[in-house]
Design a protein around this motif. Sequence first.
Motif, short mmCIF file in Angstrom:
data_model
loop_
_atom_site.label_atom_id
_atom_site.label_comp_id
_atom_site.label_asym_id
_atom_site.label_seq_id
_atom_site.Cartn_x
_atom_site.Cartn_y
_atom_site.Cartn_z
N CYS A 285 -2.87 -0.12 -7.22
CA CYS A 285 -1.57 -0.29 -7.01
C CYS A 285 -1.14 -1.59 -6.72
O CYS A 285 0.11 -2.22 -7.10
N ALA A 286 -2.09 -2.15 -5.96
CA ALA A 286 -1.77 -3.80 -5.56
C ALA A 286 -1.80 -4.86 -6.75
O ALA A 286 -1.30 -6.00 -6.87
N LYS A 287 -2.32 -4.39 -7.91
CA LYS A 287 -2.63 -5.07 -9.11
C LYS A 287 -1.00 -5.44 -9.87
O LYS A 287 -1.06 -5.85 -10.87
N GLU A 288 -0.24 -4.22 -9.42
CA GLU A 288 1.21 -4.08 -10.14
C GLU A 288 1.94 -5.45 -9.82
O GLU A 288 1.71 -5.90 -8.82
N ILE B 161 3.65 2.81 -1.09
CA ILE B 161 3.94 1.39 -0.65
C ILE B 161 5.59 1.55 -0.69
O ILE B 161 6.04 1.85 -1.72
N CYS C 292 1.82 5.26 -4.71
CA CYS C 292 1.08 4.22 -4.02
C CYS C 292 1.19 4.31 -2.76
O CYS C 292 0.40 3.49 -2.08
N ASP D 32 5.94 5.82 -7.65
CA ASP D 32 5.54 6.90 -6.62
C ASP D 32 3.97 6.89 -6.74
O ASP D 32 3.26 6.93 -7.79
N LEU E 142 -7.70 3.66 -5.49
CA LEU E 142 -6.13 4.02 -5.88
C LEU E 142 -5.24 2.57 -5.46
O LEU E 142 -4.52 2.40 -6.31
N LEU E 143 -5.46 2.48 -4.16
CA LEU E 143 -4.69 1.38 -3.86
C LEU E 143 -4.91 0.02 -4.16
O LEU E 143 -3.74 -0.73 -4.63
N PRO F 125 6.13 -0.75 -6.90
CA PRO F 125 5.34 0.16 -7.28
C PRO F 125 5.88 1.74 -7.60
O PRO F 125 6.66 1.95 -6.75
#
Length: 317
Positions: free
Chosen positions: A223-226, A236, A234, A232, A219-220, A230
Amino acid sequence: MTVRSATNPHPRARRGSTRPWAWLVVAMIAVLLVVAVIVIWQAQSRAGSADEAARAYLRALESGDAAAVRDTGIDLSDEALQAFDDADSVVSEATVISVDEKGSNATAHVSFTLGGAEHDADLALVRSDGRWVPDGSGLAEVTVSTTAGTAVSIGDTVLDVSTALALVPAVYTVAAAPAAYLTGSVHVVALPGAADEVEVETSLRPETTAAAQQRLDALLEACAKETALPADGCGIRIPWGTEFRTVDDAAFRIDTMPTVALADDGTSFTASGGKLVATLTGTARGGGSRTTTYRSENWAVRGDVTFAGNEMTLTVW
């Protein structure tokens, strides 16, 4: 010299002139009558009596054969039939004590042994499509609650516990599900016409934490590929509002994943000790372009854990 009558030149021909089709009609009527009698007899034989239907249902329960139970005509789910195949023990020494018929309804008072004890029950039957069939009173209603998750299993059959379970009378082991992540079970004696409430006290298997860590990592990483701030879900949070008017681009790098710890009841998790680097580019508060890198040396996230069917899902707050 022989003189023939002008009005009946062939007197003997009239007596022997019965038309062949008349005999054919008579034969067809006879055949139809025979067929009708056979159909009526078969229908009556198939319908049988309420007593016979009750005995057939008890024999099906004693056999432990889900197909035999289904053939009695009782209305129940495929999951209940599959669960019956995995029952620990089934009805024995079953007998019909008495039957009371009133029109298209009947009640059979029956006795049987189940779970090491003798029981009595009233089995209601109704006429349906020319036969007697047991109604819902022939099943057991079992309401199951769990301390974690929304499902239980009987053998390989997974059952949703959001509503009461209608089970074929038998003895079952009702276990926590998904079995890959949860453990705990309860012994249930499911009696016809009875309503029972049971609770499965669940606990987490040792391998559940490792599986939760894998799900959180996936999952994270997504999110890091965004390339934007980010959304909600994630975990972050960057205090960019004090330095940026707007953010046009974001780049994230996870140096260390947060380590998952599951709550004892398996309903939530915390993850800490992560290291996250975020580089934002946009418009500064005072105008002009700006690029800033933020670092978190103890990145932590929290969220919910849900178990449904055979799956475990993590949701980050």
